[in-house]
Design a protein around this motif. Structure first.
Motif, PDB file in Angstrom:
ATOM      1  N   SER A 177      43.796  62.928 118.089  1.00  7.97           N
ATOM      2  CA  SER A 177      44.657  62.309 117.075  1.00  7.97           C
ATOM      3  C   SER A 177      45.563  61.271 117.731  1.00  7.97           C
ATOM      4  CB  SER A 177      45.499  63.376 116.378  1.00  7.97           C
ATOM      5  OG  SER A 177      44.681  64.253 115.623  1.00  7.97           O
ATOM      6  N   PHE A 178      46.024  60.315 116.928  1.00  3.20           N
ATOM      7  CA  PHE A 178      46.893  59.253 117.406  1.00  3.20           C
ATOM      8  C   PHE A 178      48.342  59.596 117.049  1.00  3.20           C
ATOM      9  CE2 PHE A 178      42.750  57.515 117.015  1.00  3.20           C
ATOM     10  CZ  PHE A 178      42.638  56.432 117.863  1.00  3.20           C
ATOM     11  N   ALA A 179      49.243  59.441 117.982  1.00  2.00           N
ATOM     12  CA  ALA A 179      50.666  59.671 117.720  1.00  2.00           C
ATOM     13  C   ALA A 179      51.187  58.587 116.785  1.00  2.00           C
ATOM     14  CB  ALA A 179      51.439  59.660 119.034  1.00  2.00           C
ATOM     15  N   PRO A 180      52.359  58.791 116.159  1.00  3.20           N
ATOM     16  CA  PRO A 180      52.923  57.748 115.287  1.00  3.20           C
ATOM     17  C   PRO A 180      53.040  56.420 116.025  1.00  3.20           C
ATOM     18  CG  PRO A 180      54.149  59.792 115.046  1.00  3.20           C
ATOM     19  CD  PRO A 180      53.213  59.990 116.202  1.00  3.20           C
ATOM     20  N   HIS A 181      52.549  55.360 115.398  1.00 11.48           N
ATOM     21  CA  HIS A 181      52.576  54.049 116.039  1.00 11.48           C
ATOM     22  C   HIS A 181      52.421  52.967 114.985  1.00 11.48           C
ATOM     23  CE1 HIS A 181      48.289  54.879 115.534  1.00 11.48           C
ATOM     24  NE2 HIS A 181      48.044  53.584 115.701  1.00 11.48           N
ATOM     25  N   SER A 182      52.507  51.732 115.413  1.00  9.59           N
ATOM     26  CA  SER A 182      52.317  50.601 114.505  1.00  9.59           C
ATOM     27  C   SER A 182      51.576  49.495 115.242  1.00  9.59           C
ATOM     28  CB  SER A 182      53.676  50.079 113.992  1.00  9.59           C
ATOM     29  OG  SER A 182      54.440  49.549 115.070  1.00  9.59           O
ATOM     30  N   PHE A 186      38.488  60.958 106.907  1.00 11.25           N
ATOM     31  CA  PHE A 186      39.470  60.207 107.688  1.00 11.25           C
ATOM     32  C   PHE A 186      40.854  60.446 107.093  1.00 11.25           C
ATOM     33  CE2 PHE A 186      41.918  56.654 109.190  1.00 11.25           C
ATOM     34  CZ  PHE A 186      41.360  56.288 110.402  1.00 11.25           C
ATOM     35  N   LYS A 187      41.799  60.863 107.935  1.00  7.61           N
ATOM     36  CA  LYS A 187      43.155  61.160 107.474  1.00  7.61           C
ATOM     37  C   LYS A 187      44.161  60.255 108.177  1.00  7.61           C
ATOM     38  CE  LYS A 187      41.958  66.071 106.991  1.00  7.61           C
ATOM     39  NZ  LYS A 187      42.286  67.446 107.438  1.00  7.61           N
ATOM     40  N   ASN A 188      44.958  59.589 107.373  1.00  4.87           N
ATOM     41  CA  ASN A 188      46.003  58.715 107.897  1.00  4.87           C
ATOM     42  C   ASN A 188      47.321  59.110 107.245  1.00  4.87           C
ATOM     43  OD1 ASN A 188      46.061  56.789 109.895  1.00  4.87           O
ATOM     44  ND2 ASN A 188      45.896  55.048 108.530  1.00  4.87           N
ATOM     45  N   GLN A 189      48.307  59.431 108.038  1.00  2.00           N
ATOM     46  CA  GLN A 189      49.614  59.770 107.489  1.00  2.00           C
ATOM     47  C   GLN A 189      50.497  58.531 107.527  1.00  2.00           C
ATOM     48  OE1 GLN A 189      51.230  63.483 108.789  1.00  2.00           O
ATOM     49  NE2 GLN A 189      53.321  62.941 108.243  1.00  2.00           N
ATOM     50  N   ILE A 190      50.879  58.045 106.340  1.00  2.00           N
ATOM     51  CA  ILE A 190      51.684  56.827 106.213  1.00  2.00           C
ATOM     52  C   ILE A 190      52.855  57.117 105.290  1.00  2.00           C
ATOM     53  CG2 ILE A 190      51.683  54.391 105.542  1.00  2.00           C
ATOM     54  CD1 ILE A 190      48.689  54.344 105.951  1.00  2.00           C
ATOM     55  N   ASN A 191      54.044  56.759 105.746  1.00  2.13           N
ATOM     56  CA  ASN A 191      55.250  56.952 104.933  1.00  2.13           C
ATOM     57  C   ASN A 191      55.394  58.389 104.435  1.00  2.13           C
ATOM     58  OD1 ASN A 191      55.733  54.163 105.184  1.00  2.13           O
ATOM     59  ND2 ASN A 191      54.516  53.715 103.369  1.00  2.13           N
ATOM     60  N   GLY A 192      55.024  59.342 105.295  1.00  2.00           N
ATOM     61  CA  GLY A 192      55.195  60.741 104.946  1.00  2.00           C
ATOM     62  C   GLY A 192      54.101  61.313 104.064  1.00  2.00           C
ATOM     63  N   HIS A 195      52.089  54.702 111.205  1.00  3.68           N
ATOM     64  CA  HIS A 195      51.044  55.595 110.729  1.00  3.68           C
ATOM     65  C   HIS A 195      50.594  56.536 111.842  1.00  3.68           C
ATOM     66  CE1 HIS A 195      49.073  52.054 112.408  1.00  3.68           C
ATOM     67  NE2 HIS A 195      47.999  52.806 112.642  1.00  3.68           N
ATOM     68  N   THR A 196      50.051  57.654 111.435  1.00  2.00           N
ATOM     69  CA  THR A 196      49.520  58.659 112.360  1.00  2.00           C
ATOM     70  C   THR A 196      48.113  58.999 111.913  1.00  2.00           C
ATOM     71  OG1 THR A 196      51.735  59.602 112.622  1.00  2.00           O
ATOM     72  CG2 THR A 196      49.878  60.946 113.346  1.00  2.00           C
ATOM     73  N   PHE A 209      49.929  55.378 126.383  1.00  2.00           N
ATOM     74  CA  PHE A 209      49.105  54.291 125.848  1.00  2.00           C
ATOM     75  C   PHE A 209      47.878  54.856 125.147  1.00  2.00           C
ATOM     76  CE2 PHE A 209      46.306  50.668 125.712  1.00  2.00           C
ATOM     77  CZ  PHE A 209      47.145  49.575 125.613  1.00  2.00           C
ATOM     78  N   LYS A 210      47.219  55.822 125.786  1.00  2.00           N
ATOM     79  CA  LYS A 210      46.020  56.397 125.184  1.00  2.00           C
ATOM     80  C   LYS A 210      46.358  57.214 123.943  1.00  2.00           C
ATOM     81  CE  LYS A 210      41.662  58.607 126.208  1.00  2.00           C
ATOM     82  NZ  LYS A 210      40.754  59.139 127.239  1.00  2.00           N
ATOM     83  N   LYS A 211      47.513  57.866 123.960  1.00  4.85           N
ATOM     84  CA  LYS A 211      47.911  58.683 122.825  1.00  4.85           C
ATOM     85  C   LYS A 211      48.150  57.828 121.579  1.00  4.85           C
ATOM     86  CE  LYS A 211      51.085  62.477 121.716  1.00  4.85           C
ATOM     87  NZ  LYS A 211      52.255  63.255 122.179  1.00  4.85           N
ATOM     88  N   LEU A 212      48.612  56.589 121.769  1.00  5.35           N
ATOM     89  CA  LEU A 212      48.905  55.727 120.628  1.00  5.35           C
ATOM     90  C   LEU A 212      47.749  54.819 120.246  1.00  5.35           C
ATOM     91  CD1 LEU A 212      51.826  56.728 121.236  1.00  5.35           C
ATOM     92  CD2 LEU A 212      52.607  54.456 120.550  1.00  5.35           C
ATOM     93  N   THR A 213      46.909  54.447 121.204  1.00  8.71           N
ATOM     94  CA  THR A 213      45.854  53.459 120.927  1.00  8.71           C
ATOM     95  C   THR A 213      44.444  54.027 120.996  1.00  8.71           C
ATOM     96  OG1 THR A 213      45.561  52.734 123.219  1.00  8.71           O
ATOM     97  CG2 THR A 213      47.339  51.693 121.952  1.00  8.71           C
TER      98      THR A 213
END
Length: 259
Positions: free
Chosen positions: A29-34, A48-54, A73-74, A242-246
């Protein structure tokens, strides 16, 4: 045994160097990032699950998932067999140029057969070594623009808090010290930051460090130098975040920009 799958980063020569990410059976999974770009993702397998704005937004295969520039997003990769998806990163300027200078706004999940087919075609060309034309990209953008939402766009309020955090991203982060500098409690600092950015103060700082590091990596700056310039303890600390976010290592991200 868990198989983390693979993620491949590519750069295309047209339109100021578009970039793309191809993930196969990916399970981290990807940590919160933009991102500074639009992120247009074609889901190829799994939910596919994307957490955006809660809110957790789900998309089935062949759907498109869109995140806007600077939108936190996460991405949650929790399918037993992993996720396969193809993401195209598009500059906001490209969309605005095709849209009378207006930055478009989209629903986060789109079911547009034409756009999905075009993105699938672009992905296939990139995998088989065939040239991707600017015409293909423009056709995709125009197809997506038929889906834009015609409603006022909330402009991000870059408050004194995020300004302060932005100024300190190259320094070691200490919550208590930051709270003292801003004259509020640690608890209130966390609450205000999450309300403003969708992230905790530390998550915000790390995300900004990664965004800054990407600019330096594109310029060919050595990875260890990038790590230290962007406030990480060392290259290993930088590599992990870096890997956790990208989904990529710094070396994998930098490689297309050195060729």
């Amino acid at each position: 045994m868990k198989h983390n799958g693979s993620a491949t980063y590519q750069r295309f020569p047209m339109l100021d160097g578009l970039t793309a990410l191809q993930a196969e059976q990916y399970q981290n999974s990807f940590a919160p990032h933009s991102h500074e770009t639009f992120q247009i993702t074609l889901n190829e397998s799994g939910l596919f699950k994307n957490q955006i704005n809660g809110h957790c937004l789900c998309a089935w295969p062949d759907a498109l998932i869109i995140t806007h520039p600077d939108e936190i997003h996460t991405t949650i990769c929790d399918q037993p067999m992993g996720h396969s998806f193809f993401t195209l990163y598009v500059s906001p300027d490209l969309f605005s140029h095709r849209n009378n200078g207006i930055a478009p706004r989209f629903a986060h999940v789109l079911h547009n057969t034409g756009a999905s087919s075009l993105l699938q075609e672009i992905k296939h060309h990139s995998q088989t070594g065939r040239s991707i034309s600017a015409h293909q990209i423009i056709k995709l953008l125009d197809q997506l623009l038929t889906e834009q939402l015609h409603e006022p766009v909330r402009v991000a309020d870059h408050s004194w808090l995020t300004d302060h955090l932005q100024e300190t991203i190259d320094q070691p982060f200490k919550l208590a010290e930051t709270a003292r500098q801003t004259g509020i409690s640690s608890f209130k600092l966390i609450r205000l930051c999450k309300a403003e950015t969708g992230m905790t103060p530390l998550q915000f700082v790390i995300n900004q460090r990664i965004l800054s590091s990407q600019q330096l990596l594109r310029q060919g700056v050595p990875i260890t130098d990038v790590a230290l310039q962007c406030g990480f303890y060392d290259a290993a600390h930088f590599h992990r975040h870096f890997k956790k976010l990208t989904g990529l290592t710094p070396a994998s991200f930098r490689k297309p920009w050195l060729s």
